[in-house]
Design a protein around this motif. Structure first.
Motif, mmCIF file in Angstrom:
data_model
loop_
_atom_site.group_PDB
_atom_site.id
_atom_site.type_symbol
_atom_site.label_atom_id
_atom_site.label_comp_id
_atom_site.label_asym_id
_atom_site.label_seq_id
_atom_site.Cartn_x
_atom_site.Cartn_y
_atom_site.Cartn_z
ATOM 1 N N ASN A 97 2.267 0.392 7.437
ATOM 2 C CA ASN A 97 3.062 1.549 7.004
ATOM 3 C C ASN A 97 2.254 2.461 6.081
ATOM 4 O OD1 ASN A 97 5.253 0.666 8.476
ATOM 5 N ND2 ASN A 97 6.269 -0.295 6.731
ATOM 6 N N ARG A 98 1.466 1.861 5.177
ATOM 7 C CA ARG A 98 0.638 2.675 4.276
ATOM 8 C C ARG A 98 -0.461 3.396 5.053
ATOM 9 N NH1 ARG A 98 1.434 -1.953 1.542
ATOM 10 N NH2 ARG A 98 -0.730 -2.632 1.654
ATOM 11 N N LEU A 99 -1.061 2.734 6.038
ATOM 12 C CA LEU A 99 -2.077 3.394 6.864
ATOM 13 C C LEU A 99 -1.474 4.560 7.642
ATOM 14 C CD1 LEU A 99 -4.079 0.345 8.260
ATOM 15 C CD2 LEU A 99 -4.810 1.970 6.504
ATOM 16 N N THR A 100 -0.282 4.369 8.162
ATOM 17 C CA THR A 100 0.407 5.449 8.873
ATOM 18 C C THR A 100 0.647 6.627 7.941
ATOM 19 O OG1 THR A 100 1.444 3.889 10.392
ATOM 20 C CG2 THR A 100 2.485 6.061 10.175
ATOM 21 N N ALA A 101 1.065 6.341 6.705
ATOM 22 C CA ALA A 101 1.311 7.412 5.732
ATOM 23 C C ALA A 101 0.026 8.193 5.448
ATOM 24 C CB ALA A 101 1.877 6.836 4.435
ATOM 25 N N VAL A 102 -1.110 7.497 5.382
ATOM 26 C CA VAL A 102 -2.400 8.170 5.169
ATOM 27 C C VAL A 102 -2.691 9.109 6.341
ATOM 28 C CG1 VAL A 102 -4.898 7.813 5.078
ATOM 29 C CG2 VAL A 102 -3.397 6.383 3.707
ATOM 30 N N LEU A 103 -2.451 8.642 7.555
ATOM 31 C CA LEU A 103 -2.701 9.482 8.732
ATOM 32 C C LEU A 103 -1.774 10.690 8.765
ATOM 33 C CD1 LEU A 103 -3.208 6.715 11.439
ATOM 34 C CD2 LEU A 103 -4.965 8.157 10.382
ATOM 35 N N VAL A 104 -0.496 10.474 8.454
ATOM 36 C CA VAL A 104 0.476 11.569 8.463
ATOM 37 C C VAL A 104 0.082 12.633 7.443
ATOM 38 C CG1 VAL A 104 2.873 12.157 7.864
ATOM 39 C CG2 VAL A 104 2.393 10.208 9.359
ATOM 40 N N LYS A 105 -0.413 12.219 6.295
ATOM 41 C CA LYS A 105 -0.806 13.162 5.239
ATOM 42 C C LYS A 105 -2.261 13.608 5.382
ATOM 43 C CE LYS A 105 2.810 13.474 2.551
ATOM 44 N NZ LYS A 105 3.325 14.701 2.009
ATOM 45 N N ASP A 106 -2.898 13.246 6.495
ATOM 46 C CA ASP A 106 -4.293 13.625 6.760
ATOM 47 C C ASP A 106 -5.206 13.235 5.596
ATOM 48 O OD1 ASP A 106 -6.318 14.625 8.384
ATOM 49 O OD2 ASP A 106 -6.154 16.648 7.530
ATOM 50 N N GLY A 107 -4.977 12.032 5.070
ATOM 51 C CA GLY A 107 -5.799 11.526 3.989
ATOM 52 C C GLY A 107 -5.389 11.991 2.611
ATOM 53 N N GLY A 108 -4.377 12.829 2.529
ATOM 54 C CA GLY A 108 -3.930 13.342 1.239
ATOM 55 C C GLY A 108 -3.026 12.373 0.502
ATOM 56 N N HIS A 109 -2.566 12.793 -0.649
ATOM 57 C CA HIS A 109 -1.718 11.966 -1.510
ATOM 58 C C HIS A 109 -0.365 11.706 -0.847
ATOM 59 C CE1 HIS A 109 -0.104 10.276 -5.161
ATOM 60 N NE2 HIS A 109 0.957 11.055 -5.018
ATOM 61 N N PHE A 110 0.132 10.496 -1.036
ATOM 62 C CA PHE A 110 1.463 10.147 -0.565
ATOM 63 C C PHE A 110 2.070 9.135 -1.508
ATOM 64 C CE2 PHE A 110 -1.226 6.930 1.209
ATOM 65 C CZ PHE A 110 -0.490 5.766 1.198
ATOM 66 N N GLU A 111 3.371 9.047 -1.499
ATOM 67 C CA GLU A 111 4.084 8.068 -2.312
ATOM 68 C C GLU A 111 4.459 6.901 -1.415
ATOM 69 O OE1 GLU A 111 4.579 8.024 -5.573
ATOM 70 O OE2 GLU A 111 3.531 9.935 -5.785
ATOM 71 N N PRO A 112 3.811 5.747 -1.605
ATOM 72 C CA PRO A 112 4.122 4.608 -0.745
ATOM 73 C C PRO A 112 5.495 4.042 -1.042
ATOM 74 C CG PRO A 112 2.594 3.949 -2.448
ATOM 75 C CD PRO A 112 2.780 5.444 -2.583
ATOM 76 N N LEU A 113 6.105 3.502 -0.023
ATOM 77 C CA LEU A 113 7.399 2.831 -0.184
ATOM 78 C C LEU A 113 7.137 1.344 -0.302
ATOM 79 C CD1 LEU A 113 9.369 4.692 2.611
ATOM 80 C CD2 LEU A 113 9.451 5.132 0.146
ATOM 81 N N TYR A 114 7.527 0.772 -1.404
ATOM 82 C CA TYR A 114 7.382 -0.670 -1.602
ATOM 83 C C TYR A 114 8.728 -1.316 -1.460
ATOM 84 C CZ TYR A 114 2.825 0.519 -3.418
ATOM 85 O OH TYR A 114 1.556 0.998 -3.552
ATOM 86 N N HIS A 115 8.777 -2.409 -0.720
ATOM 87 C CA HIS A 115 10.035 -3.130 -0.625
ATOM 88 C C HIS A 115 9.800 -4.572 -0.958
ATOM 89 C CE1 HIS A 115 9.451 -0.978 3.358
ATOM 90 N NE2 HIS A 115 8.571 -1.905 3.456
#
Length: 116
Positions: free
Chosen positions: A98-116
């Motif tokens: 999920n974190r890798l997907t978030a990196v791709l979606v943001k094109d390597g930019g900053h994102f707020e990871p969801l921790y569960h």
């Protein structure tokens, strides 16, 4: 994998890493000192597959035995790792994906990871 802290990026540290791990190193500035290795982007702890859940779990298991010397600590770590069940490993890997997907979606930019 290094966290980019200045003490972890000295020539002496890189030399020891190179001696033991050669081209299997991921580290900030490492490729500028030795051939091989992979440049690790600074400030990217969310790309660590051993997320906060797993580190916290292992720490609590290791310190339940209160190791007092290095051999006891090594045994406690080995035992703790051996007790991780397949469900926990699955949660760790899904979180990492999920974190890798978030990196791709943001094109390597900053994102707020969801921790569960």
């Amino acid at each position: 994998m290094q966290d980019g802290a200045r003490p972890h990026r000295t020539a002496d540290v890189f030399e020891v890493l190179n001696e033991h791990f050669s081209d299997r190193i991921i580290g900030l500035d490492y490729p500028s000192h030795f051939q091989g290795g992979i440049e690790w982007p600074p400030y990217s702890p969310d790309l660590n597959p051993c997320d906060y859940y797993l580190w916290g779990y292992l720490k609590s298991k290791v310190w339940q035995t209160s190791p007092t010397n290095l051999p006891e600590l090594k045994t406690a770590i080995t035992t703790a790792v051996d007790t991780i069940d397949s469900e926990a490993w699955s949660r760790v890997m899904v979180g990492f994906q999920n974190r890798l997907t978030a990196v791709l979606v943001k094109d390597g930019g900053h994102f707020e990871p969801l921790y569960h």
